[in-house]
Write a protein that holds these residues in place. Structure first.
Motif, PDB file in Angstrom:
ATOM      1  N   GLN A   1      -0.995 -59.149 -66.587  1.00  0.00           N
ATOM      2  CA  GLN A   1      -1.677 -60.416 -66.767  1.00  0.00           C
ATOM      3  C   GLN A   1      -0.740 -61.414 -67.418  1.00  0.00           C
ATOM      4  O   GLN A   1      -0.017 -61.086 -68.344  1.00  0.00           O
ATOM      5  N   VAL A   2      -0.758 -62.633 -66.935  1.00  0.00           N
ATOM      6  CA  VAL A   2       0.094 -63.692 -67.466  1.00  0.00           C
ATOM      7  C   VAL A   2      -0.708 -64.537 -68.443  1.00  0.00           C
ATOM      8  O   VAL A   2      -1.851 -64.920 -68.166  1.00  0.00           O
ATOM      9  N   GLN A   3      -0.121 -64.805 -69.575  1.00  0.00           N
ATOM     10  CA  GLN A   3      -0.745 -65.714 -70.539  1.00  0.00           C
ATOM     11  C   GLN A   3       0.182 -66.892 -70.796  1.00  0.00           C
ATOM     12  O   GLN A   3       1.393 -66.706 -70.965  1.00  0.00           O
ATOM     13  N   LEU A   4      -0.395 -68.073 -70.829  1.00  0.00           N
ATOM     14  CA  LEU A   4       0.348 -69.300 -71.082  1.00  0.00           C
ATOM     15  C   LEU A   4      -0.231 -69.969 -72.322  1.00  0.00           C
ATOM     16  O   LEU A   4      -1.448 -70.181 -72.401  1.00  0.00           O
ATOM     17  N   VAL A   5       0.630 -70.296 -73.272  1.00  0.00           N
ATOM     18  CA  VAL A   5       0.179 -70.912 -74.513  1.00  0.00           C
ATOM     19  C   VAL A   5       0.947 -72.207 -74.733  1.00  0.00           C
ATOM     20  O   VAL A   5       2.173 -72.183 -74.920  1.00  0.00           O
ATOM     21  N   VAL A  93      -5.823 -84.019 -72.265  1.00  0.00           N
ATOM     22  CA  VAL A  93      -5.481 -82.627 -72.537  1.00  0.00           C
ATOM     23  C   VAL A  93      -4.446 -82.215 -71.495  1.00  0.00           C
ATOM     24  O   VAL A  93      -4.666 -82.395 -70.294  1.00  0.00           O
ATOM     25  N   TYR A  94      -3.330 -81.683 -71.963  1.00  0.00           N
ATOM     26  CA  TYR A  94      -2.235 -81.295 -71.082  1.00  0.00           C
ATOM     27  C   TYR A  94      -2.245 -79.781 -70.896  1.00  0.00           C
ATOM     28  O   TYR A  94      -2.301 -79.024 -71.870  1.00  0.00           O
ATOM     29  N   TYR A  95      -2.181 -79.379 -69.631  1.00  0.00           N
ATOM     30  CA  TYR A  95      -2.233 -77.963 -69.268  1.00  0.00           C
ATOM     31  C   TYR A  95      -0.931 -77.532 -68.615  1.00  0.00           C
ATOM     32  O   TYR A  95      -0.387 -78.224 -67.748  1.00  0.00           O
ATOM     33  N   CYS A  96      -0.486 -76.366 -68.994  1.00  0.00           N
ATOM     34  CA  CYS A  96       0.644 -75.703 -68.358  1.00  0.00           C
ATOM     35  C   CYS A  96       0.084 -74.736 -67.310  1.00  0.00           C
ATOM     36  O   CYS A  96      -0.973 -74.135 -67.524  1.00  0.00           O
ATOM     37  N   ALA A  97       0.799 -74.584 -66.200  1.00  0.00           N
ATOM     38  CA  ALA A  97       0.330 -73.680 -65.152  1.00  0.00           C
ATOM     39  C   ALA A  97       1.508 -73.010 -64.458  1.00  0.00           C
ATOM     40  O   ALA A  97       2.595 -73.600 -64.345  1.00  0.00           O
ATOM     41  N   ARG A  98       1.270 -71.783 -63.982  1.00  0.00           N
ATOM     42  CA  ARG A  98       2.292 -71.052 -63.231  1.00  0.00           C
ATOM     43  C   ARG A  98       1.963 -71.131 -61.738  1.00  0.00           C
ATOM     44  O   ARG A  98       0.814 -70.864 -61.335  1.00  0.00           O
ATOM     45  N   ALA A  99       2.956 -71.486 -60.972  1.00  0.00           N
ATOM     46  CA  ALA A  99       2.752 -71.601 -59.527  1.00  0.00           C
ATOM     47  C   ALA A  99       2.681 -70.231 -58.861  1.00  0.00           C
ATOM     48  O   ALA A  99       3.091 -69.219 -59.426  1.00  0.00           O
ATOM     49  N   ARG A 100       2.172 -70.229 -57.641  1.00  0.00           N
ATOM     50  CA  ARG A 100       2.082 -68.984 -56.863  1.00  0.00           C
ATOM     51  C   ARG A 100       3.411 -68.663 -56.185  1.00  0.00           C
ATOM     52  O   ARG A 100       3.555 -67.578 -55.609  1.00  0.00           O
ATOM     53  N   SER A 101       4.358 -69.612 -56.205  1.00  0.00           N
ATOM     54  CA  SER A 101       5.637 -69.421 -55.531  1.00  0.00           C
ATOM     55  C   SER A 101       6.772 -69.977 -56.386  1.00  0.00           C
ATOM     56  O   SER A 101       6.521 -70.621 -57.398  1.00  0.00           O
ATOM     57  N   PRO A 102       8.021 -69.724 -55.974  1.00  0.00           N
ATOM     58  CA  PRO A 102       9.167 -70.263 -56.732  1.00  0.00           C
ATOM     59  C   PRO A 102       9.351 -71.772 -56.543  1.00  0.00           C
ATOM     60  O   PRO A 102      10.100 -72.398 -57.296  1.00  0.00           O
ATOM     61  N   ARG A 103       8.676 -72.339 -55.547  1.00  0.00           N
ATOM     62  CA  ARG A 103       8.926 -73.729 -55.195  1.00  0.00           C
ATOM     63  C   ARG A 103       7.957 -74.676 -55.904  1.00  0.00           C
ATOM     64  O   ARG A 103       6.830 -74.329 -56.215  1.00  0.00           O
ATOM     65  N   VAL A 104       8.447 -75.894 -56.091  1.00  0.00           N
ATOM     66  CA  VAL A 104       7.643 -76.929 -56.749  1.00  0.00           C
ATOM     67  C   VAL A 104       6.376 -77.211 -55.945  1.00  0.00           C
ATOM     68  O   VAL A 104       6.410 -77.319 -54.724  1.00  0.00           O
ATOM     69  N   GLY A 105       5.250 -77.352 -56.651  1.00  0.00           N
ATOM     70  CA  GLY A 105       3.992 -77.714 -56.006  1.00  0.00           C
ATOM     71  C   GLY A 105       3.294 -78.786 -56.813  1.00  0.00           C
ATOM     72  O   GLY A 105       3.453 -78.856 -58.038  1.00  0.00           O
ATOM     73  N   VAL A 106       2.523 -79.625 -56.142  1.00  0.00           N
ATOM     74  CA  VAL A 106       1.836 -80.709 -56.831  1.00  0.00           C
ATOM     75  C   VAL A 106       0.319 -80.570 -56.789  1.00  0.00           C
ATOM     76  O   VAL A 106      -0.392 -81.330 -57.447  1.00  0.00           O
ATOM     77  N   ARG A 107      -0.181 -79.600 -56.037  1.00  0.00           N
ATOM     78  CA  ARG A 107      -1.636 -79.401 -55.923  1.00  0.00           C
ATOM     79  C   ARG A 107      -2.089 -78.288 -56.848  1.00  0.00           C
ATOM     80  O   ARG A 107      -1.408 -77.261 -56.995  1.00  0.00           O
ATOM     81  N   TYR A 113      -2.216 -69.364 -62.660  1.00  0.00           N
ATOM     82  CA  TYR A 113      -2.465 -69.086 -64.072  1.00  0.00           C
ATOM     83  C   TYR A 113      -2.363 -70.406 -64.855  1.00  0.00           C
ATOM     84  O   TYR A 113      -1.459 -71.201 -64.616  1.00  0.00           O
ATOM     85  N   TRP A 114      -3.297 -70.549 -65.808  1.00  0.00           N
ATOM     86  CA  TRP A 114      -3.403 -71.792 -66.566  1.00  0.00           C
ATOM     87  C   TRP A 114      -3.503 -71.496 -68.058  1.00  0.00           C
ATOM     88  O   TRP A 114      -4.112 -70.513 -68.459  1.00  0.00           O
ATOM     89  N   GLY A 115      -2.917 -72.391 -68.861  1.00  0.00           N
ATOM     90  CA  GLY A 115      -3.092 -72.301 -70.292  1.00  0.00           C
ATOM     91  C   GLY A 115      -4.393 -72.950 -70.725  1.00  0.00           C
ATOM     92  O   GLY A 115      -5.145 -73.484 -69.902  1.00  0.00           O
ATOM     93  N   GLN A 116      -4.639 -72.925 -72.027  1.00  0.00           N
ATOM     94  CA  GLN A 116      -5.881 -73.485 -72.568  1.00  0.00           C
ATOM     95  C   GLN A 116      -5.788 -74.997 -72.793  1.00  0.00           C
ATOM     96  O   GLN A 116      -6.820 -75.648 -72.973  1.00  0.00           O
ATOM     97  N   GLY A 117      -4.595 -75.514 -72.809  1.00  0.00           N
ATOM     98  CA  GLY A 117      -4.420 -76.951 -72.965  1.00  0.00           C
ATOM     99  C   GLY A 117      -4.094 -77.364 -74.390  1.00  0.00           C
ATOM    100  O   GLY A 117      -4.439 -76.678 -75.352  1.00  0.00           O
ATOM    101  N   THR A 118      -3.420 -78.500 -74.500  1.00  0.00           N
ATOM    102  CA  THR A 118      -3.110 -79.092 -75.797  1.00  0.00           C
ATOM    103  C   THR A 118      -3.407 -80.580 -75.734  1.00  0.00           C
ATOM    104  O   THR A 118      -3.087 -81.245 -74.739  1.00  0.00           O
TER     105      THR A 118
END
Length: 124
Positions: A1-5, A93-107, A113-118
């Protein structure tokens, strides 16, 4: 499981700067692109910036181009968002997220995976 903080949010005056950090768990951090999104009160979450798996490619929303810089340190499993010349309309509120691929995505659908936000608040 991935966690983003996420960390680094706060209150700043217009024209000021903040640097957001997003620490990721897991050993596959450097295999995926990472992104930042934001959600202002009463608005939908929107794309801010993204960076490819090795930092070689980046993408920015028009509203932040020239003011924000995304970067990553794969040795530290961390992605950053340097925000300069902040405006009241950057408040969100700003959220960090991990993409499903190595390439840049905008959608948002390209991220799994998403963080809780700051919270970032820019006063006028």
């Amino acid at each position: 499981q991935v966690q983003l903080v996420e960390s680094g949010g706060g209150l700043v005056q217009a024209g000021g700067s903040l640097r957001l950090s997003c620490a990721a768990s897991g050993r596959t951090f450097n295999s995926y692109a990472m992104g930042w999104f934001r959600q202002a009160p009463g608005k939908e979450r929107e794309f801010v910036a993204a960076i490819s798996w090795n930092g070689g490619s980046t993408s920015y929303a028009d509203s932040v181009k020239g003011r924000f810089t995304i970067s990553r340190d794969n040795a530290k499993n961390t992605v950053y968002l340097q925000m300069n010349s902040l405006k009241p309309e950057d408040t969100a509120v700003y959220y960090c997220a991990r993409a499903r691929s190595p390439r840049v995505g905008v959608r948002q659908g390209e991220y799994d995976y998403w963080g809780q936000g700051t919270q970032v608040t820019v006063s006028s």
